[in-house]
Design a protein around this motif. Structure first.
Motif, PDB file in Angstrom:
ATOM      1  N   ARG A  36       0.979  -1.212  -0.132  1.00  0.00           N
ATOM      2  CA  ARG A  36       0.019  -0.069  -0.175  1.00  0.00           C
ATOM      3  C   ARG A  36       0.748   1.369   0.025  1.00  0.00           C
ATOM      4  O   ARG A  36       1.811   1.243   0.929  1.00  0.00           O
ATOM      5  N   LEU A  37       0.736   2.016  -1.016  1.00  0.00           N
ATOM      6  CA  LEU A  37       1.294   3.404  -0.971  1.00  0.00           C
ATOM      7  C   LEU A  37       0.481   4.509  -0.371  1.00  0.00           C
ATOM      8  O   LEU A  37      -0.694   4.150  -0.315  1.00  0.00           O
ATOM      9  N   PRO A  38       0.803   5.794  -0.139  1.00  0.00           N
ATOM     10  CA  PRO A  38       0.243   6.696   0.355  1.00  0.00           C
ATOM     11  C   PRO A  38      -1.098   7.172  -0.374  1.00  0.00           C
ATOM     12  O   PRO A  38      -1.004   6.898  -1.820  1.00  0.00           O
ATOM     13  N   THR A  39      -2.056   7.573  -0.131  1.00  0.00           N
ATOM     14  CA  THR A  39      -3.239   8.111  -0.601  1.00  0.00           C
ATOM     15  C   THR A  39      -3.800   7.247  -1.625  1.00  0.00           C
ATOM     16  O   THR A  39      -3.938   7.419  -3.076  1.00  0.00           O
ATOM     17  N   ALA A 259      -0.494  12.923 -10.701  1.00  0.00           N
ATOM     18  CA  ALA A 259      -1.215  13.475 -11.787  1.00  0.00           C
ATOM     19  C   ALA A 259      -2.964  12.926 -11.642  1.00  0.00           C
ATOM     20  O   ALA A 259      -3.731  13.684 -11.926  1.00  0.00           O
ATOM     21  N   PHE A 260      -3.061  11.900 -11.075  1.00  0.00           N
ATOM     22  CA  PHE A 260      -4.535  11.621 -10.908  1.00  0.00           C
ATOM     23  C   PHE A 260      -5.049  12.359  -9.912  1.00  0.00           C
ATOM     24  O   PHE A 260      -6.267  12.509  -9.842  1.00  0.00           O
ATOM     25  N   ALA A 261      -4.096  12.821  -8.908  1.00  0.00           N
ATOM     26  CA  ALA A 261      -4.935  13.756  -7.740  1.00  0.00           C
ATOM     27  C   ALA A 261      -5.314  15.002  -8.240  1.00  0.00           C
ATOM     28  O   ALA A 261      -6.263  15.502  -7.720  1.00  0.00           O
ATOM     29  N   ALA A 269     -11.532  10.295  -7.072  1.00  0.00           N
ATOM     30  CA  ALA A 269     -11.458   8.844  -7.157  1.00  0.00           C
ATOM     31  C   ALA A 269     -10.286   8.135  -6.455  1.00  0.00           C
ATOM     32  O   ALA A 269      -9.195   9.011  -6.244  1.00  0.00           O
ATOM     33  N   ASN A 270     -10.535   7.092  -6.060  1.00  0.00           N
ATOM     34  CA  ASN A 270      -9.405   6.106  -5.372  1.00  0.00           C
ATOM     35  C   ASN A 270      -8.632   5.329  -6.434  1.00  0.00           C
ATOM     36  O   ASN A 270      -9.279   4.254  -6.583  1.00  0.00           O
TER      37      ASN A 270
END
Length: 534
Positions: A36-39, A259-261, A269-270
């Motif tokens: 698991r990575l942050p955010t 980029a997604f953030a 979105a997650n």
């Protein structure tokens, strides 16, 4: 004399190596592990953690400075002009020497790419002024034309990621990175990914009816060796096929996260990120996977379903899993939709149907009378049936999916006199390299000959025939494939007319400076004429 022999040998090796490359971007089979990575970023990698065959190759040190890494100087020739104009791939024979290289250049290092200003040193037909990997006098004049990643073991000695002529603003950002290689690489990745996002937004991707597409397409988006597909607006599948991508993995993941953030469609979105590798291509690029290393974690996620949508057609995909049903091929999206417009009230045959894309588009958008999909994989057939049900077409009176070898299926249908109005023939890659082209051509010929025989003799019909083999697509500028279809038509005793030739969907961008090196998919639409009645 000894130097001349070494130069001659290096050119021969470089020439022969050019024909061993495999260009298709495809997911691989292999167990996956993740952490698991942050955010809410999930990182998946192959269970066998890849290691470089070069003992000096390692993840970049955050304290290593850009100027401390060498600058690769290319010879001033017609080829070097193509580098200045945007060609991203530098072959060994194009390099004159390296500047400031006190030690061997590390695999995956960020290097400056320069061109010699003095034609008398290292140009075509001239002896190299300095051997590779040796320091040269500071007064040796050269011009910085870009930044790239270095690989001493690859046919692509440098993959240029930033060109001074096409992206001067990025060159300024790199210069202002305070001599930090990781910061410079972050600047490059963020700039290229942002540009890729803007290109897809211009293509209306994602949209209400399409949430599955290619976000990054290697050289087409200035990141040679890296591809990223977005599935269902929920999962990003990274396909790594170059050593530098593995070495800078953490920086790439962080850039994707950012980029997604800030993406206008995904900011809330997650997004999960699945990391996949192609071991054969990484080994060719200087990496090799150990025989056994690593463990599989949370394997129950393998069967987790992600619903993807293309042109309003819904598909089940399994991006966390293994095998043929792993994901979707979004490169045929536009070809599937285009062919459907000719299918109203027609009898359609979808050969090598994979997840049923041509069949379902023919039904949903084309209102076809009946569709038959054929594939040799039981996983594929089960997925096709599930996708048909997902789209409200479980009635076998309109669609059926058959597990069979397509060559055997066609022979049986020819024998019993079955005919079709529209046929889509989309076989897997039959020619993985130029060396296998002759053998593959014979198989393509036989498949197309039999497909043409199945077209209605009374009314004629349409054949969309495809190849995803770069060797076939690029041979003679694409004429080789078309000639093969013409010869197959002659063997079938039918007349064909070429209506259109297309390639991968527009989200599979290409670099015009390197074209046709990135072209791998051909979809040719032919009209097969009816047989005149005597």
């Amino acid at each position: 004399m000894q130097t001349k022999k070494l130069v001659a040998y290096s050119w021969i090796i470089s020439f022969l190596t050019m024909f061993s490359v495999c260009r298709a971007f495809v997911p691989i089979n292999g167990s996956v592990l993740y952490r698991r990575l942050p955010t809410n970023i999930v990182r998946y990698a192959t269970a066998s953690t890849l290691k470089s065959t070069d003992p000096s190759a390692e993840a970049p040190d955050s304290k290593r400075s850009v100027p401390s890494t060498p600058r690769v100087v290319v010879k001033r020739t017609r080829q070097s002009r193509s580098f200045r104009e945007g060609n991203p791939l530098v072959f060994p024979g194009a390099i004159a020497f390296t500047l400031g290289a006190e030690k061997k250049v590390k695999l995956g290092s960020l290097v400056g790419v320069e061109v010699k200003l003095d034609k008398d040193k290292g140009g075509r037909g001239k002896k190299d002024a300095y051997p590779h990997h040796q320091s040269v006098p500071a007064e040796d004049s050269s011009q910085l034309i870009g930044w790239g990643v270095y690989n001493p073991q690859s046919m692509y000695r440098v993959r240029i990621l930033c060109h001074a002529t096409t992206n001067p603003q990025l060159m300024k950002k790199i210069k202002s990175c305070n001599d930090n290689e990781v910061e410079a690489m972050t600047c490059i990745l963020e700039d290229k990914i942002d540009a890729a996002v803007q290109t897809r937004l211009a293509l209306m991707l994602p949209s209400d009816d399409t949430d599955t597409y290619r976000l990054i397409n290697g050289e087409g988006d200035g990141l040679s060796g890296l591809a990223v597909d977005v599935l269902g607006g929920k999962v990003a599948v990274v396909m790594s096929s170059a050593a530098w991508v593995e070495i800078h993995k953490d920086t790439i993941l962080k850039a994707l996260e950012n980029a997604f953030a800030k993406h206008p469609k995904y900011s809330d979105a997650n997004m999960d990120v699945v990391w996949r590798t192609t071991p054969s291509r990484l080994k060719q690029d200087g990496y090799a996977a150990p025989e056994s290393e690593g463990t599989q974690i949370e394997a129950e996620n393998d069967d987790e379903v992600v619903i993807t949508t293309e042109s309003g057609v819904r598909y089940r995909s399994f991006p966390y899993g293994q095998g043929q049903k792993t994901g979707v091929y979004c490169d045929q999206r536009e070809n599937r939709l285009s062919l459907s417009s000719f299918c109203k009230d027609k009898k359609v045959l979808d050969l090598c149907c994979y997840h049923g894309g041509f069949s379902l588009n023919a039904l949903i958008h084309g209102d076809a009378a009946h569709c038959t999909g054929v594939d040799s994989s039981e996983d594929a057939i089960q997925t096709c049936r599930s996708n048909a049900d997902l789209n409200g077409y479980s009635d076998e009176d309109r669609v059926e999916f058959v597990r069979a070898d397509i060559a055997n299926f066609m022979r049986e249908k020819i024998a019993d006199g079955t005919k079709y109005d529209v046929i889509a023939l989309d076989p897997p890659k039959l020619a993985p390299s130029v060396q296998g082209l002759d053998r593959a051509s014979r198989k393509y010929h036989a498949l197309n000959r039999d497909a043409i025989k199945l077209i209605s003799e009374e009314n004629g019909g349409l054949l969309m025939t495809c190849t995803c083999s770069a060797a076939m697509t690029q041979k003679d500028g694409g004429q080789y494939f078309l000639n093969m279809v013409q010869q197959a038509a002659v063997a079938a005793g039918r007349s064909v007319t070429l209506l259109r030739k297309s390639g991968a969907a527009s989200c599979h961008t290409q670099n015009p400076a390197g074209y046709p090196a990135g072209a791998y998919l051909t979809a040719a639409l032919f009209h097969v004429s009816p047989v005149p009645q005597s």
